[in-house]
Design a protein around this motif. Structure first.
Motif, mmCIF file in Angstrom:
data_model
loop_
_atom_site.group_PDB
_atom_site.id
_atom_site.type_symbol
_atom_site.label_atom_id
_atom_site.label_comp_id
_atom_site.label_asym_id
_atom_site.label_seq_id
_atom_site.Cartn_x
_atom_site.Cartn_y
_atom_site.Cartn_z
ATOM 1 N N ALA A 49 31.201 26.162 6.389
ATOM 2 C CA ALA A 49 29.873 25.462 6.525
ATOM 3 C C ALA A 49 28.752 26.380 7.058
ATOM 4 O O ALA A 49 27.959 25.721 8.100
ATOM 5 N N LEU A 50 28.473 27.730 6.818
ATOM 6 C CA LEU A 50 27.802 28.414 7.110
ATOM 7 C C LEU A 50 26.593 28.547 6.186
ATOM 8 O O LEU A 50 26.849 28.141 5.152
ATOM 9 N N PRO A 51 25.329 29.056 6.494
ATOM 10 C CA PRO A 51 24.409 29.260 5.395
ATOM 11 C C PRO A 51 24.828 30.346 4.565
ATOM 12 O O PRO A 51 25.691 31.214 5.102
ATOM 13 N N ALA A 52 24.304 30.392 3.364
ATOM 14 C CA ALA A 52 24.892 31.477 2.125
ATOM 15 C C ALA A 52 24.889 32.728 2.733
ATOM 16 O O ALA A 52 25.707 33.560 2.484
ATOM 17 N N CYS A 53 23.622 32.844 3.416
ATOM 18 C CA CYS A 53 23.608 34.310 3.820
ATOM 19 C C CYS A 53 24.423 34.923 4.913
ATOM 20 O O CYS A 53 24.615 35.921 5.129
ATOM 21 N N HIS A 54 25.158 34.053 5.585
ATOM 22 C CA HIS A 54 26.042 34.455 6.741
ATOM 23 C C HIS A 54 27.660 34.148 5.782
ATOM 24 O O HIS A 54 28.555 35.110 6.340
ATOM 25 N N ALA A 55 27.709 33.205 4.953
ATOM 26 C CA ALA A 55 28.938 32.882 4.307
ATOM 27 C C ALA A 55 29.353 34.240 3.599
ATOM 28 O O ALA A 55 30.660 34.572 3.211
ATOM 29 N N GLY A 56 28.264 34.605 2.592
ATOM 30 C CA GLY A 56 28.648 36.001 1.759
ATOM 31 C C GLY A 56 29.357 36.943 2.339
ATOM 32 O O GLY A 56 30.343 37.278 1.976
ATOM 33 N N PRO A 57 28.906 37.531 3.505
ATOM 34 C CA PRO A 57 29.459 38.433 4.130
ATOM 35 C C PRO A 57 30.926 38.381 4.594
ATOM 36 O O PRO A 57 31.597 39.303 4.426
ATOM 37 N N LEU A 58 31.073 37.184 5.137
ATOM 38 C CA LEU A 58 32.488 36.926 5.541
ATOM 39 C C LEU A 58 33.618 37.064 4.046
ATOM 40 O O LEU A 58 34.676 37.392 4.499
ATOM 41 N N LEU A 59 33.128 36.551 3.123
ATOM 42 C CA LEU A 59 33.783 36.572 1.947
ATOM 43 C C LEU A 59 34.044 37.796 1.080
ATOM 44 O O LEU A 59 34.807 37.909 0.117
ATOM 45 N N MET A 60 33.277 38.956 1.556
ATOM 46 C CA MET A 60 33.166 40.190 0.807
ATOM 47 C C MET A 60 34.732 40.885 0.489
ATOM 48 O O MET A 60 34.807 41.314 -0.566
ATOM 49 N N PRO A 61 35.395 40.773 1.688
ATOM 50 C CA PRO A 61 36.800 41.214 1.298
ATOM 51 C C PRO A 61 37.829 40.656 0.592
ATOM 52 O O PRO A 61 38.881 41.198 0.107
ATOM 53 N N VAL A 62 37.198 39.232 0.475
ATOM 54 C CA VAL A 62 38.069 38.303 -0.335
ATOM 55 C C VAL A 62 37.953 38.135 -1.855
ATOM 56 O O VAL A 62 38.747 38.314 -2.777
ATOM 57 N N ASN A 63 36.570 38.048 -2.212
ATOM 58 C CA ASN A 63 35.931 37.722 -3.490
ATOM 59 C C ASN A 63 34.664 38.290 -3.603
ATOM 60 O O ASN A 63 33.802 37.844 -3.012
ATOM 61 N N ARG A 64 34.343 39.639 -4.238
ATOM 62 C CA ARG A 64 33.208 40.406 -3.993
ATOM 63 C C ARG A 64 32.090 39.736 -4.984
ATOM 64 O O ARG A 64 30.988 39.567 -4.328
ATOM 65 N N GLU A 65 32.504 39.055 -5.846
ATOM 66 C CA GLU A 65 31.545 38.378 -6.724
ATOM 67 C C GLU A 65 30.830 37.120 -5.995
ATOM 68 O O GLU A 65 30.073 36.806 -5.962
#
Length: 502
Positions: free
Chosen positions: A309-325
């Protein structure tokens, strides 16, 4: 729209047996303590009170942008000051947590809003709902538009409807239907101000789909607005935002945050705990690594499910190792920031009658103030008798440099413009400046397609759900809905997994 899971999971059975999850399977992490994350926690507790819910918040407080301060009898909102009551999710949440009786509506004495036109305040024409005029005479007599601008607006009735289903910008839609002057003088401040955005970039389908539907069904916004007015019995409406549809807690929006936190007695709150990574573990859940904001110590814990439940600009970097797209799609959602300035005055130093809810300033006026709310007129209890509370907004996507101004520069500009527009002749009793960096997601053209792809990719990641105002609505009710539906999807998925194991 989201795929809603309206099942009630407290009594879920399978093959005649009541299903329960093992201890390790009952732990859920919510990352982000804004209203979306708090709504997610509230919904999780309602769906399955056996869940062990942990909420991680990097700051020392809950509520995100919902911040209220009390000072010398004034109630200062540092972020949003109300929510739309016709969207049910906010009011329903208040009802569930026992806050419904504390909700107050806007005062009835002020009406409409002003707009700055060539250096002076002019009332927004009565019956104008952003870009759909319900009444002809107020549009004919308004000094805001020139006669060529009024004739172009009147021609909207004969402009052919657009056949293409392709998304277009708010500015392109408005120019095509209403003309350039109406866009610049009325639509941009009324519509673009909601998103603090650039109408040349904002998506009409993502921000105001009702106007796309009005054109599709009636071939004209004017005809559609008049049909709606006739259907509603010809009710007279003031121009601009319909403030009668807004409500707020009596002691400010922080009262909602406090009441919700008190209700979440079973939730483990982790303050000043920044989540550094989330990775899938071998058992099908998620391993969350956390850094303590005070000690800088690192620790980690496994969870069966995670709601991001983070802003997209903070959620994106957290998910980079999991799903790059997925991470790229989230990280590429643009954000705008703003500066909110509360100013308290003696009523006698403000010569303007303050007979509305505030004023808006079109970009074409080139002012630092984008909008100003007469807070002490809008809701009861916001200022002591004989005092005035004003709230000015600066910045947005078109004027990002304002966020870098010093406090002295911000106050100088705001006070000068309030002197010119409202006749303020004395200094404020006090001021309060709040800067919000990257607080408002920008729904640019193509946003709905982006969100559909984000939801599609997120749907392939078992035990992970997304929530926030970057999805399908920036208002408080939208955030509450987003968090609640993320919880519904997560709990349904967790119980399906239990079924499969049995």
């Amino acid at each position: 729209d989201y795929n809603r899971c309206d099942v009630r999971l407290e009594s879920l059975t399978y093959s005649g047996e009541n299903l329960t999850m093992g201890e390790g399977e009952q732990r859920v992490a919510i990352i982000g303590g804004g209203i979306s994350g708090m709504a997610a926690a509230e919904r999780l507790a309602a769906l399955d009170d056996a869940l062990e819910v942990h909420l991680f918040e990097a700051s020392d407080r809950l509520g995100g942008v919902l911040q209220t301060e009390q000072a010398d009898g004034f109630c200062l909102e540092l972020g949003p000051d109300s929510m739309l009551s016709r969207l049910p999710w906010g009011v329903e949440l208040c009802r569930r947590i026992g806050l419904e009786q504390e909700l107050v509506s806007t005062n009835s004495s002020p009406s409409g809003v002003y707009v700055v036109c060539r250096g002076r305040l002019q009332r927004v024409p009565a019956g104008l709902a952003i870009m759909a005029p319900q009444r002809a005479w107020p549009m004919v007599t308004t000094p805001i538009l020139s006669w060529p601008g009024k004739l172009r607006l009147a021609a909207e009735c004969v402009i052919p409807r657009r056949r293409s289903e392709q998304d277009e910008s708010l500015a392109d839609f408005s120019r095509r239907r209403l003309g350039r002057e109406t866009l610049e003088r009325l639509v941009q401040p009324l519509a673009g101000g909601i998103y603090m955005g650039d109408p040349e970039l904002l998506s009409i389908q993502a921000t105001f789909p009702q106007f796309v539907e009005m054109e599709r069904e009636h071939g004209s916004l004017i005809r559609a607005a008049r049909a709606a007015r006739a259907k509603g019995g010809g009710k007279q409406e003031t121009g601009g935002p319909q403030y009668s549809l807004f409500v707020a807690p009596r002691r400010g929006m922080a009262q909602l945050v406090d009441a919700l936190a008190e209700r979440l007695t079973g939730c483990c709150f982790h303050y000043r705990q920044r989540v550094e990574s989330i990775l899938p573990d071998e058992g099908g859940g998620w391993r969350v690594e956390v850094v303590d904001g005070l000690t800088r110590n690192r620790w980690q814990k496994n969870f069966a499910g995670v709601i991001l439940a983070l802003p997209a600009c903070h959620a994106g970097p957290l998910l980079m190792p999991v799903n790059r797209e997925l991470a790229t799609l989230l990280g590429d959602i643009p954000y705008a920031g703003c500066v909110v300035v509360n100013l308290a005055y003696e009523r006698g130093v403000v010569s303007h009658p303050l007979d509305s809810f505030g004023f808006l300033a079109p970009h074409i006026e080139r002012r630092s103030i984008l909008a100003c709310t007469f807070s002490s007129l809008k809701y009861p209890g916001r200022a002591p008798t004989g005092k005035v509370l004003l709230r000015a907004f600066l910045g947005g996507a078109c004027f990002p440099e304002v966020l870098e101004w010093s406090d002295e520069q911000v106050l100088h500009s705001v006070q000068q413009e309030l002197r010119e527009l409202l006749g303020v002749s004395g200094p404020p009793l006090f001021t309060r400046i709040k800067r919000w960096q990257r607080s408002m997601p920008q729904y640019h053209v193509g946003h709905l397609e982006r969100v559909r792809r984000i939801e599609e990719l997120a749907g392939t990641m078992s035990g992970l759900e997304l929530a926030g105002n970057y999805c399908r609505g920036v208002g408080i009710p939208h955030c509450i809905r987003s968090g609640a539906e993320a919880s519904e999807r997560l709990v349904a998925a967790m119980h399906r997994n239990v079924q499969l194991q049995h």
